[in-house]
Structures are given as C-alpha cells and as structure tokens.
Design a protein around this motif. Structure first.
Motif, PDB file in Angstrom:
ATOM      1  N   GLN A   8       0.826  -1.197   0.000  1.00 29.50           N
ATOM      2  CA  GLN A   8       0.000   0.000   0.000  1.00 29.50           C
ATOM      3  C   GLN A   8       0.866   1.254   0.000  1.00 29.50           C
ATOM      4  O   GLN A   8       1.922   1.296   0.614  1.00 29.50           O
ATOM      5  CB  GLN A   8      -0.904   0.018   1.233  1.00 29.50           C
ATOM      6  N   LEU A   9       0.374   2.287  -0.679  1.00 27.85           N
ATOM      7  CA  LEU A   9       0.970   3.596  -0.569  1.00 27.85           C
ATOM      8  C   LEU A   9       0.284   4.342   0.569  1.00 27.85           C
ATOM      9  O   LEU A   9      -0.877   4.097   0.862  1.00 27.85           O
ATOM     10  CB  LEU A   9       0.826   4.379  -1.879  1.00 27.85           C
ATOM     11  N   VAL A 202     -11.255   4.996  -0.303  1.00 29.13           N
ATOM     12  CA  VAL A 202      -9.809   4.802  -0.298  1.00 29.13           C
ATOM     13  C   VAL A 202      -9.398   3.849   0.811  1.00 29.13           C
ATOM     14  O   VAL A 202      -8.598   2.928   0.606  1.00 29.13           O
ATOM     15  CB  VAL A 202      -9.084   6.157  -0.174  1.00 29.13           C
ATOM     16  N   ARG A 203      -9.951   4.033   1.998  1.00 34.24           N
ATOM     17  CA  ARG A 203      -9.612   3.133   3.103  1.00 34.24           C
ATOM     18  C   ARG A 203     -10.035   1.690   2.793  1.00 34.24           C
ATOM     19  O   ARG A 203      -9.292   0.740   3.054  1.00 34.24           O
ATOM     20  CB  ARG A 203     -10.274   3.621   4.388  1.00 34.24           C
ATOM     21  N   ASP A 207      -7.772  -1.773   2.324  1.00 36.15           N
ATOM     22  CA  ASP A 207      -8.075  -2.924   3.178  1.00 36.15           C
ATOM     23  C   ASP A 207      -8.477  -4.166   2.391  1.00 36.15           C
ATOM     24  O   ASP A 207      -8.437  -5.283   2.933  1.00 36.15           O
ATOM     25  CB  ASP A 207      -9.212  -2.574   4.144  1.00 36.15           C
ATOM     26  N   ALA A 208      -8.883  -4.001   1.145  1.00 34.69           N
ATOM     27  CA  ALA A 208      -9.384  -5.130   0.357  1.00 34.69           C
ATOM     28  C   ALA A 208      -8.267  -6.129   0.070  1.00 34.69           C
ATOM     29  O   ALA A 208      -7.112  -5.751  -0.122  1.00 34.69           O
ATOM     30  CB  ALA A 208      -9.998  -4.644  -0.945  1.00 34.69           C
ATOM     31  N   PRO A 209      -8.573  -7.412   0.019  1.00 33.10           N
ATOM     32  CA  PRO A 209      -7.563  -8.410  -0.354  1.00 33.10           C
ATOM     33  C   PRO A 209      -7.153  -8.227  -1.811  1.00 33.10           C
ATOM     34  O   PRO A 209      -7.829  -7.522  -2.573  1.00 33.10           O
ATOM     35  CB  PRO A 209      -8.289  -9.740  -0.129  1.00 33.10           C
ATOM     36  N   VAL A 217     -14.429  -3.650  -6.397  1.00 35.94           N
ATOM     37  CA  VAL A 217     -15.566  -2.727  -6.493  1.00 35.94           C
ATOM     38  C   VAL A 217     -16.740  -3.235  -5.657  1.00 35.94           C
ATOM     39  O   VAL A 217     -17.422  -2.460  -4.981  1.00 35.94           O
ATOM     40  CB  VAL A 217     -15.973  -2.529  -7.969  1.00 35.94           C
ATOM     41  N   GLU A 218     -16.978  -4.537  -5.677  1.00 38.67           N
ATOM     42  CA  GLU A 218     -18.044  -5.115  -4.855  1.00 38.67           C
ATOM     43  C   GLU A 218     -17.774  -4.855  -3.366  1.00 38.67           C
ATOM     44  O   GLU A 218     -18.690  -4.488  -2.600  1.00 38.67           O
ATOM     45  CB  GLU A 218     -18.150  -6.614  -5.116  1.00 38.67           C
ATOM     46  N   ALA A 219     -16.532  -5.018  -2.938  1.00 41.08           N
ATOM     47  CA  ALA A 219     -16.192  -4.766  -1.536  1.00 41.08           C
ATOM     48  C   ALA A 219     -16.391  -3.298  -1.181  1.00 41.08           C
ATOM     49  O   ALA A 219     -16.909  -2.971  -0.102  1.00 41.08           O
ATOM     50  CB  ALA A 219     -14.745  -5.187  -1.279  1.00 41.08           C
ATOM     51  N   LEU A 220     -16.025  -2.394  -2.078  1.00 41.74           N
ATOM     52  CA  LEU A 220     -16.203  -0.966  -1.819  1.00 41.74           C
ATOM     53  C   LEU A 220     -17.684  -0.602  -1.775  1.00 41.74           C
ATOM     54  O   LEU A 220     -18.111   0.228  -0.959  1.00 41.74           O
ATOM     55  CB  LEU A 220     -15.486  -0.148  -2.893  1.00 41.74           C
TER      56      LEU A 220
END
Length: 342
Positions: A8-9, A202-203, A207-209, A217-220
């Motif tokens: 991650q950045l 963004v968070r 955090d997404a795998p 996109v589904e997770a967001l």
C-alpha cells in the motif's frame, strides 16, 4: 487470487494540497510561505527548506511574469520511507517552443535575467516540464529530505470546485500480487460529505484483499452503504498478461491511450454504496508505450494527445496535471490519475 500480499501507498494520497491562483507578487509570496510551512511540518532539513523556497519563489515568479491564468499547487508527496514537498505550476500562457534553451541561464521572454527555470532544475530533487506554444506550460518540481525516490508508476491530482476548500474526488494506488491497481472515486455532490465518501472508499480499497477489480468494487460498494455514495472505478494493470482489467460504477471515465489510439473502458450505471444492478469486469490490451488515464466527471473528454507533442513521454504527474488544467471544469470537483505498466 485469494491470499497474497498488498503493498500500500500511504494515505497521503488523500492530501489534495493547497491551490493558489498566482497573478501578483502577493500571491507568489503566499505560495512560498505555504511551501515552507509544509516542509517544516514534514521535518525537512533547513538546507532543503531553503532549496524549496527558491523553487517555489521562482515557479511563482514565472507565473506572475509570463502566465495567463497561472495556478500553483503545493502538496505532500510520500514514500514508505520519507516525505517531501511537490510544487505544480501550470498556466495557459504563450508556452515555449524550445525548453532546453528556456532552462539555460540567460534566456528570458520578459526582459529578465532568465535564471528562473534553470534555478528550479538545480535546486529541486526532481523536476519535469512540458510546454506547448499557445497552450501553456506545466512544471512539476519535488524537494525531498534525501535522495529522491525512483519514478512512480502512477500519479494523479484532485481539485475542488470553485469556492470549496476540499474535493469530493480521490484516488489511490496499490500493488497487489505483482499487479498494479488504481482507484478513482467521485463522492456524490461536493464538500465534506462527498469527501467523506471518497475517503472511505480509499480506506476500503487499501483494506481489500488482492482480488480482481470487480471483486474490489463489490467490496467498496458494501463498505460505502453508510455514506452518501460515490461513483468509482478500479483498473488493474497486469504486466505479465499485457492487460488492463477494469470495473466501475457510475461516471468515472477510464481510457487506454497509446500513440495514435485511444480506447475507452466501460463503467456500468450505479452508485457505490446504494445502487448497482451488476458489476462486471472488462479486459483491454495495453502495450509498453501506452498509459491508463482515469478521471471523474469534473473532467471532460475534449482533449487530444496529438495536440500536446511529446506529452506521452513526460511524467505521469505532468500528464495528469495537463489534462486537469485543460479539460477540468470549475463547476465540479475534478480528479485525474495516470498509470503505466512498471
């Protein structure tokens, strides 16, 4: 593709920076002081703050002397190991046909000593410049506390609509199991609530795998159900496959741009967090000379790479800032991010 690691950045990408309209000496001084304060907050050593002061003063002075609609952005740039200050100076002035001559000390188009650009190049840790006669000049300069990091594979910027201090647009990038993912997000509306939605996206993105774009996109979409929602899209650049995988909801534009060609990518209707009929992922080929450009609907598709000779060879930041300058509207938040195969 489950498991694995995600590099991650830092969330410094959420820092949109401070924008200054530079039309007079007083505006130039305000920009310089803001850059110095930011450098002090970041803990840059005194000699580098002095260099940054020169870079900012010269960039702002050039805008006052030569520019039409000169604007300067001061913001933080980060790696995992250090933080620096970036200056982006843009204008729609006469432009320059011979950049090498303009950078050389002694050349001027305003009867001055002509040392401004040469001084910026010498004092900055890294800089990049592009100019087109009749369209204006774009300058990016960074000052780091130590040696500058290598060029980044993706870069972008956001700008709030006129009269607002915070943008509802945001972007983020990460490496996921050898693939490179980019998020562009536009929180509904503008102001604080729009920014809150984008920052939550963004968070959730970080955090997404390390899963494909449609799954991200589904997770967001699930994570944003307590916000006002957002339009967003995720692009994944896969160097081994030579592909861009893309999934989006709402009015985010994604394009694969190559010399002589431009191919739009498909985002489906919906609002992440509230409405979505389906989320689909599409594949697009990408070659070594191409780049991916994503932007919110605060940027219109009225620009043509052919009108900017040599722009595709400049840094991702210069490309993104040029598109924002010439195709961004002031009636909405605007955000652009550019990515290439590493």
């Amino acid at each position: 593709m489950s498991g694995g690691t995600v590099a991650q950045l830092p969330e410094g990408l959420l820092d949109g920076g401070a924008w200054f309209r530079v039309e007079a000496a007083a505006n130039a001084s305000a920009a310089r002081r803001a850059a110095e304060r930011l450098a002090e907050q970041l803990g840059l050593p005194g000699n580098r703050i002095a260099d940054l002061s020169i870079v900012t003063a010269e960039a702002a002075s050039n805008l006052v002397k030569h520019a039409d609609q000169g604007i300067l952005l001061v913001r933080t740039v980060r790696t995992e190991l250090q933080a620096g200050v970036e200056i982006i100076a843009m204008d729609q002035g006469p432009g320059m046909a011979d950049l090498e001559r303009a950078i050389g000390d002694g050349h001027s188009t305003a009867g001055t000593l002509g040392i401004g650009l040469g001084s910026i190049v010498r004092q900055a840790s890294w800089s990049d410049l592009h100019s087109v006669p009749g369209k204006g000049t774009m300058l990016v300069a960074q000052v780091w506390p130590a040696d500058p990091p290598p060029p980044v594979w993706a870069a972008g910027l956001t700008r709030p609509l006129a009269g607002e201090s915070i943008s509802g647009d945001a972007y983020a990038v990460r490496e996921a199991d050898g693939r490179y993912q980019v998020l562009m997000c536009d929180g509904l509306g503008h102001g604080g609530l729009a920014a809150a939605a984008s920052h939550e996206a963004v968070r959730a993105f970080f955090d997404a795998p390390p899963v494909p774009p449609a799954a991200v996109v589904e997770a967001l979409h699930r994570k944003l159900n307590h916000t006002r929602g957002a339009a967003l899209a995720v692009a994944e650049l896969d160097p081994k496959a030579g592909l861009v995988r893309y999934a989006g909801l709402g009015n985010i534009s994604g394009t694969v741009i190559s010399p002589g060609s431009r191919r739009g990518m498909i985002s489906l209707p919906g609002i992440a967090g509230h409405q979505r009929r389906q989320i689909r992922e599409y594949d697009y080929p990408i070659g070594p000379d191409a780049f991916v450009l994503m932007h919110s609907d605060g940027v219109v598709d009225r620009w043509n790479l052919a009108d900017y000779p040599g722009l595709q060879f400049r840094s991702n930041t210069v490309i993104a800032a040029t598109v924002l300058r010439d195709a961004g509207t002031r009636r909405d938040d605007a955000g652009v991010v550019v990515a290439r195969l590493p």
